[in-house]
Design an enzyme around this catalytic site. Structure first.
Site, short mmCIF file in Angstrom:
data_model
loop_
_atom_site.label_atom_id
_atom_site.label_comp_id
_atom_site.label_asym_id
_atom_site.label_seq_id
_atom_site.Cartn_x
_atom_site.Cartn_y
_atom_site.Cartn_z
CB THR A 25 -0.86 0.02 1.28
OG1 THR A 25 -1.54 -1.24 1.37
CG2 THR A 25 -1.86 1.17 1.28
CD GLU A 44 7.98 -4.76 -1.23
OE1 GLU A 44 8.55 -5.61 -0.51
OE2 GLU A 44 6.87 -4.25 -0.94
NE ARG A 96 3.32 2.46 4.01
CZ ARG A 96 2.98 1.20 4.19
NH1 ARG A 96 2.46 0.49 3.20
NH2 ARG A 96 3.17 0.63 5.36
CG ASN A 124 -3.36 -5.24 5.90
OD1 ASN A 124 -4.41 -4.94 6.44
ND2 ASN A 124 -2.32 -4.44 5.86
#
Lengths: 345, 1221
Positions: free
Chosen positions: B41, B74, B124, B1021
């Site tokens: 996210t 990642e 973020r 999630n």
């Protein structure tokens, strides 16, 4: 050579043995085996409007549940450009079967709303079905609805569908109409080109451990043929000869086919026997039918059909109420006497 | 002076409404051949779009469908990208925050090899004292040393345009590009933008650049070596050899931007100035804050103030010359705003860069400015903190005085270091005529956000108006509130902040007005649409006092509609959005009503048409009926109500709860000063009990006459809101009349009573308890021992009952054995009222663990659902028992949780060793008997653990009076003499994928840790992306056409080590086995791994039947239950299969779940093929497991690692006064 040809809903069939709605007629591979085994036609499993609605609503619910709740997970499923519905798959299977089979493919429809009946009937027609079987599967459970209300609504639906499509339409009935002979005639008057007798209601059962109501689907037994036999025998003479009659429920042997034809059916439909013994059993039924006809020197189905109806039997009353007492009597007759009073099994 | 830029220029191309993620992903997908993805996210939607497009076989610009591959992390995505690039394929990836940090090692490599590539980042916050999913630049600032160019987009349009600029400039310059835009504010904002056509992409991407890139690919036809190791002789020079490429890059970017501008009419510059040509005060920033800043600067400049704004787009290579040249020569003071914080630095990165750029420029003769400008630095907007024009004005005002603060913050109130600027919150910029601002308060479940996104699209794509939508969600996954902020207007909308003065407010749920100040941002004379079960004559008296006051004071026009009734009537359930949307159009006047209705229907057709007619027709019916049901309310002139908002925080609550938590719950967190917050991220537990959300429509009500005391309702309850207590009847003295009780049936204890009680304001109404209740009435089977009933009929009574129930002391823990459902459920849960989804399949396991071991456990929790519902403010569900003991909890990262937990274990063991050493030494002082009994204590059973606890208390008390360093140190670590459990908890994304390497290592460590994997078979999630726990044939994001590979058998890998306790459990299928497995895992002195089947909303099931799905999963063999207990004994069967031979086909189970069923509808043939493989997988595993169960196996292992070494009290370091260790 015995001539098995018959006419059903205006369609010329090579045999009066029709594979009725069930898993075998849904799949291309088994449908081809049915054709190879000699089926005169196949009837697809019913397209249930309730199922379509249920699936669409459930699917939307499931795909959207939890969406737009939480910033990290605004949805839980990928975006699907196209989703096949029950209807899409049904229509596609009609097309697929029509391409692969030479015998007629009869679509079957069970709707609950007027809009549904007409819309789906049109779609079935456009998809290439040779005829439509309307499945009037409804339980008269509402105490506010009288017999006349129910009959009137059913007749209106039949007229609507007949008016909406160019295909022949058969109506599959439940055996619970109050005045069956009268209603059958009205169904024909509403435009139906055939009656399929009868619908088998799947009766719910109880689970004794959980006390839950559980659905149960049982295959038919041969004794169940007697109900359609009686009614076809009664209805054959009172209906326009152009109205086709199909016997369904309890057709398990060549002898059962013979009986159906004798009382006046144009076709005998079977599902349970084929599910039990495989699509190739249809060839056995045909062989048994041929053998009986040969033994009894019948040359054609045409000749055979309707030869023991209430109009042609030497004991028409035997099909009607008076018969009840004798049948009952035969059950309570002591076994020592059965030699002189043979009972049918 | 720069030309005017961006969206206000004549646009080209087709206009559509998109969010920033899709805007960037469209370009990235079209220009890539290999796309390596991993969910995080707020960047996940970019990867999801790429995967969706691949599944739909959408080609890239060269006519080929890109290879889109999900990696295990990642770090893996960056590695795969690196490899693809080296092989000459154009590649990209998408990420954020910690994900970007994991990519950094490869980013250095890719840049060092001068390899063109683009990473698109939804910027973020990096987790520090807390995790935040929201936007700031702390992640991208970490990448500034990697050698990647960095290009910042400040709006959705720019995210689209600069994505192309990044790809093109990277190919031309050979410098890889990090293209970033602000998480949520840009990534999730929906805007009307002009989209680029394929021809635009082609024009900007000269074939020569692509061919040059391909010519450098690794190939055996022209072999080279890269990635050498270099020695001190040449490394340095080689590092400098790339300088020309970085020197050339800024000009290349500008060249591409110019070319782009010629083609599209949208002109961009590396840095760009707007404002007064003779500005004296200038603010410098990058990212979405530019929108708010530009509005403020325009307004102030128009009012004659000498102010300006410098927008930074290219951040690396830093365009120092262009920056200096763009500033007006009149500038006297400059505020550089950074959306990040570098504790201990002289200033944040952009500030330092600007200072250095100006310093270097001012050294030149003649200098660029009339006088050397003063530069100050400020921080703003961390973790998506609002940033408004009023704040920009404060910054510009601060530049006015002679001595502006050199370092400040804006947007918060800092009463500790006094860095914050004061903000005039009434300051507003002028809005263009015809702009409409609207706010909508709804629930996640009612479709409000979906309808608003559709409204933005309708208005943006079918009219000349510009449109913007931004959506604020709350921190809970159940009963969550959404607030939509929409703007429509004749001019492009740059307002990158929430609506401040709404012309239109809609409240889609009547109850919300009790929970939040719905009309706080309504402007005078606004229109207010309320979904109300009460008609126009009745509604006024039902409003809260605050609401009435706001309506009267602001002269608000009030309209009502009973959308819930309408929705039920047309078969839409609780989806009231379709009724509310036409009313919005009717009242807001954005479009003529008839046209609006047609457009809404078209959007419904587009959204649902492909799924059949039913939903479409029900929506149409709802739309057609809605306007007729809309009623205006005659508003009285004065306030009449005495109704107040929601339940207050009890006066007995702890001070922190009253001072801080209460404000957070009330939505006033923005107003808390710096001094109110913990300095190190440490919060009290047990605060969820103070957040009474009252979100259930129906709650379970107990019928003691039918109850069979089984405890099944309590064990499955995801929110610990249906509880079981066993107590002595005397306790009932003083009970409320309505309090229900029955005698407790047990073979272990006699004469006790039982109560099953619901917490009416905490229950989410999921219905799982009622679904599992096996006790049915003799005379009416539908009536069970618990039944869902309307909350309004029971709430008042159950509130009183619940308060009394809470006051009943818990049963002594030894009275009932714990290895049964009943016995475990008589224990107090120390995890309650979490914000997990209604019906969550994970939380029952956590709750059970806390019931069994909560007073002696520490938790290492992987990032994911369990860390979010486990610790997302405002309140936290882990709590304490009557003695104040409870789980101590922490979350490190997603990828390192096993290691984090192992560290806790090692820390504990180190402390135990120290404590034993000190105790041995102090034995003569504290008493040899006490010391000996502590050192020799067995702690295998709970009573033994408690007895030791009592001994330790005596020890601590004995140590209390000693003025001795050893004694003080022993007091500090004495708790470690008591047995404690380390629980390592996380989801399958962690255990199977990103954290697997660490998990594997911890399993082999032999250390006593308990690992609980909450296996939802998907990354829950982040919204349902496939993990290696996702079984074959299931549809998930990143596996849009059904997963190919079979599920990894994590348990088998762990069992292979021999010394790991492994269990697979499913509480809905066999609750007793689940309890036993957890007890055995705790008791096992080495590593244990419990894999718990966790039903999840991402399965596409009715969550109230969640446990029935678990039952079928086990019945079909899809999820076999087993326990593997290593043993050294000969002739033992360590593998115990706890479930029966499959009794139903896997198809009968999976066809009831949308994640499987959907594949049959999207890819029917593939679905059939995968379905047979799934059955084969299950059959084969069952056959294998059956053989395992029959196998005798003795596993040699090391002596019990928990056995403490003999203590030599003379050894080790001595703490004494004159040496300080």
């Amino acid at each position: 050579m015995t001539d098995l040809r018959t006419t059903y809903l205006g369609l010329d069939l090579r045999s009066p043995i029709v594979a009725s709605a069930g898993p075998l007629t849904r799949e291309l591979e088994t449908a081809q085996r049915l054709e190879a085994a000699g089926a005169g036609a196949i009837v697809l499993p019913s397209l249930f409007e309730e199922e379509i609605v249920h699936e669409e609503v459930d699917l939307s619910y499931a795909l959207e549940a939890g969406s737009e709740h939480f910033p990290e997970a605004l949805e839980y499923f990928p975006r699907f450009p196209e989703v096949d519905s029950v209807l899409d798959r049904y229509l596609a299977s009609i097309g697929e079967l029509k391409d692969a089979l030479d015998i007629p493919v009869i679509a079957s429809l069970n709707a609950t709303t007027t809009g549904g009946w007409i819309r789906y009937a049109e779609l079935l027609a456009n998809a290439g079905a040779d005829a439509i079987e309307l499945n009037l599967y409804r339980l008269a459970a509402d105490p506010e609805q009288g017999a006349t209300d129910i009959e009137a609504r059913d007749l209106r639906l039949i007229a609507d569908v007949v008016g909406a499509v160019d295909l022949p339409v058969a109506v599959k009935l439940a055996p619970y109409y109050t005045a069956m002979a009268n209603f059958a005639r009205q169904v024909a008057a509403a435009g139906a080109q055939g009656l399929v007798l009868f619908n088998r209601f799947y009766q719910p059962d109880l689970d004794l451990e959980t006390r839950d109501v559980v659905p149960r689907i049982d295959l038919s037994e041969p004794w169940e043929l007697r109900l359609p036999l009686r009614w076809i025998a009664i209805l054959r003479p009172v209906l326009d000869p152009a109205v086709s009659l199909a016997a369904t429920s309890g057709v398990h042997s060549g002898g059962d086919v013979v009986k159906a034809l004798l009382v006046g059916a144009d076709v005998a439909m079977t599902t349970s026997s084929l599910l039990r013994r495989g699509p190739e059993h249809l060839a056995t039924l045909e062989a048994e039918l041929r053998a009986w006809m040969t033994d009894h020197q019948y040359e054609s189905v045409h000749q055979l059909r309707g030869s023991v109806s209430t109009a042609t039997s030497d004991d028409p009353a035997a099909f009607e109420r008076a018969n009840y007492l004798r049948t009952l009597h035969s059950w309570i007759t002591p076994s020592s006497l059965t030699a002189t009073y043979p009972t049918s099994g | 002076m720069a030309e005017p830029t961006g969206v206000s220029a004549p646009p080209s191309g087709e206009f559509v409404c998109l969010d920033g993620n899709e805007a960037a992903a469209r370009v990235a997908y079209a220009l890539s051949e290999v796309i390596a993805i991993y969910p995080i996210t707020p960047a996940s939607p970019m990867g999801e779009s790429a995967d969706d497009w691949m599944a739909a076989a959408r080609p890239n610009l060269w006519g080929v469908v890109p290879e889109v591959i999900e990696m295990q992390s990642e770090a893996g995505a960056a590695g795969a990208l690196h490899g693809a690039l080296q092989r000459g394929a154009l590649g990209t990836t998408f990420t954020s925050s910690q994900g970007l940090l994991l990519m950094i090692p490869n980013m250095f490599k890719i840049a060092g090899e001068l390899t063109p590539a683009v990473i698109h980042v939804a910027a973020r916050t990096v987790a520090t004292h807390a995790l935040s999913i929201f936007g700031d630049h702390s992640d991208v600032m970490h990448a500034r040393t990697t050698g990647w160019a960095m290009l910042a987009a400040s709006s959705v349009q720019e995210a689209h345009d600069l994505a192309l600029v990044a790809h093109a400039a990277s190919l031309r310059s050979r410098v890889p590009f990090l293209h970033f835009f602000d998480g949520f504010r840009t990534s999730h904002e929906v805007d009307k933008i002009a989209v680029l056509a394929d021809d635009d992409l082609r024009a900007l991407l000269p074939g020569d650049d692509v061919l040059a890139f391909r010519s450098r690919a690794m190939t055996p036809d022209a072999p080279v070596v890269r990635g050498t190791a270099q020695n001190p002789d040449v490394f340095f020079q080689a590092r400098e050899a790339a300088n020309p490429f970085y020197l050339a890059a800024p000009a290349i970017v500008q060249d591409v931007m110019d070319h782009f501008g010629e083609r599209t009419g949208r002109h961009y510059r590396l840095v760009e100035y707007v404002g007064a040509p003779d500005a004296e005060r200038v603010v410098v920033l990058m990212g979405s804050g530019i929108g708010a800043a530009e509005e403020a600067v325009e307004a102030l400049a128009a009012a004659g103030e000498p102010v300006g704004l410098l927008k930074v787009r290219l951040y690396r290579p830093f365009p120092a010359e262009q920056l200096v040249a763009a500033l007006p020569p009149t500038v006297r003071s400059i505020a550089v705003l950074d959306r990040t914080k570098e504790p201990g630095a002289l200033g944040e990165p952009l500030y330092l860069d600007v200072v250095a750029a100006l310093d270097e420029a001012c050294d030149r003769q003649p200098g660029p400015f009339a006088e050397r400008p003063r530069v100050v630095g400020g921080r703003y907007g961390l973790a998506s903190k609002e940033f408004t024009p009023a704040m920009v004005r404060s910054v510009l005002d601060e530049l006015g005085p002679d001595r502006p603060r050199r370092h400040f913050t804006v947007g918060i109130y800092d009463d500790v270091t006094h860095l914050s600027l004061e903000v005039d919150r009434e300051f507003r910029t002028t809005r263009p005529d015809g702009e409409v601002q609207a706010m909508f308060f709804g629930l996640g479940a009612d479709g409000t956000v979906g309808a608003n996104k559709a409204s933005v699209k309708i208005i943006g794509e079918s009219t000349d108006l510009w449109a913007q939508g931004y959506f604020v969600y709350d921190s809970k996954k159940s009963g969550s509130v959404t607030v939509s902020h929409l703007r429509f207007g004749p001019r492009p909308i740059r307002s990158t902040y929430l609506v401040e003065d709404a012309d239109f407010v809609a409240c889609h749920q009547f109850g919300l007005m009790e929970r939040m100040p719905v009309l706080a941002r309504a402007k005078r004379g606004a229109t207010f649409l309320l979904n109300s079960p009460y008609g126009p004559d009745e509604v006024w008296d039902r409003l809260t006092r605050d609401m009435q006051q706001a309506i009267v004071d602001k002269e608000i026009e009030l309209w009502v509609i009973d959308a819930n009734r309408l929705a039920r009537e047309v078969g839409m359930g609780n989806r009231i959005n379709t009724m509310m949307q036409p009313c919005f159009f009717q009242l807001a006047g954005v479009l003529p009503a008839d046209e609006a209705i047609d457009r809404i229907k078209q959007s419904v057709e587009k959204a649902y048409g492909h799924r059949g007619r039913t939903i479409v027709e029900r929506n149409f019916a709802a739309i057609d009926r809605s306007l007729a049901e809309l009623r205006r309310v005659e508003v009285p002139a004065r306030v009449t109500s005495d109704r107040s908002a929601a339940l207050p925080i009890p006066s007995a609550a702890p001070d922190f709860v009253k001072r801080v938590t209460a404000r957070l719950i009330a939505g006033e967190g923005d107003l808390l000063p710096v001094s109110a917050l913990p300095v190190d991220g440490t919060f009290p537990t047990g605060t969820a009990a103070y957040e009474k959300r009252a979100i259930a429509q129906e709650i379970p009500i107990w019928d003691p006459d039918i109850c069979i005391d089984c405890g099944k309702c309590a064990i499955v309850c995801p929110h610990a809101t249906i509880r079981m207590k066993v107590y002595e009847p005397g306790v009932l003295e003083g009970a409320p009349d309505t309090f229900l009780s029955k005698s407790f049936r047990s073979k272990d204890i006699q004469g006790y009573n039982l109560t099953i009680q619901v917490a009416p304001d905490d229950c989410t109404g999921c219905g799982v308890c009622v679904d599992v209740c096996p006790a049915k009435s003799k005379t009416e089977v539908r009536h069970k021992a618990i039944n869902m009933e309307p909350v309004l009929e029971h709430r008042d009574r159950e509130r009183v009952n619940w308060d009394f129930f809470r006051s009943i002391p818990p049963l002594a823990r030894d009275l009932l054995p714990h290895d049964s459902v009943k016995g475990s459920q008589a224990l107090e849960p120390l995890f309650e009222f979490s914000g997990a989804c209604s019906g969550c399949g994970e939380t029952p396991y956590i709750k059970l663990v806390t019931q069994l071991f909560g007073d002696r456990m520490v938790v290492a929790n992987a990032t994911g659902c369990s860390s979010i519902y486990g610790a997302n403010l405002p309140t936290t569900p882990y709590t304490v028992d009557h003695a104040g003991r409870g789980p101590a909890w922490n979350n490190s990262l997603f990828e390192d949780n096993a290691e984090f937990g192992l560290g806790m274990r090692l820390g504990l063991e180190a402390q135990t060793k120290l404590a034993r050493l000190l105790l041995g030494r102090l034995a003569p002082v504290v008493g040899d008997d006490l010391a000996g009994s502590i050192l020799d204590a067995e702690q295998d059973t709970e009573p033994q653990v408690r007895a030791q606890r009592a001994r330790i208390a005596r020890l601590v008390s004995a140590l209390g009076g000693l003025d001795d360093t050893d004694a003080r140190h022993l007091r500090a670590v004495a708790g470690a003499l008591n047995r404690q459990g380390v629980w390592i908890i996380g989801g399958d994304g962690w255990a199977y994928d990103i954290g697997f390497g660490g998990l594997d290592h911890v399993l082999t460590s032999g250390r006593n840790v308990n690992i609980l994997v909450l296996d939802t078979e998907v990354y829950s999630n982040t919204g349902g992306q496939a993990s290696k726990a996702t079984p074959r044939g299931a549809v998930a994001k990143f596996a849009a056409s059904g997963k190919d590979a079979t599920k990894k058998d994590l348990g088998a890998i762990a069992r292979a080590y021999g010394n790991v306790y492994v269990a697979q459990i499913a509480v809905g299928a066999n609750d007793v086995q689940a309890v036993k497995a957890l007890l055995e895992a705790d008791a096992w002195p080495g590593p244990s791994l419990v894999i718990a089947y966790s039903t999840c909303i991402a399965h596409g099931i009715d969550m109230s039947k969640s446990m029935s799905h678990q039952k079928d999963a086990v019945k079909s063999g899809y999820w076999p239950l087993y326990r593997f207990q290593p043993t050294e004994a000969e002739g033992e069967h360590p593998f115990r299969l706890d479930s029966h031979k499959p009794s139903i086909a896997v198809h009968d189970f999976v066809s009831t779940e949308a994640r499987y069923a959907i594949l049959g509808r999207t890819h029917p043939e593939r679905a059939t093929r995968l379905a047979s493989l799934v059955q084969a997988d299950v059959d084969e595993r069952w056959r294998y497991y059956e053989q395992l169960a029959a196998m005798e196996r003795a596993v040699p292992h090391e002596p019990d690692p928990d056995v403490q070494p003999e203590v030599d009290s003379d050894a080790g370091y001595r703490y004494d006064e004159d040496s300080n260790p």
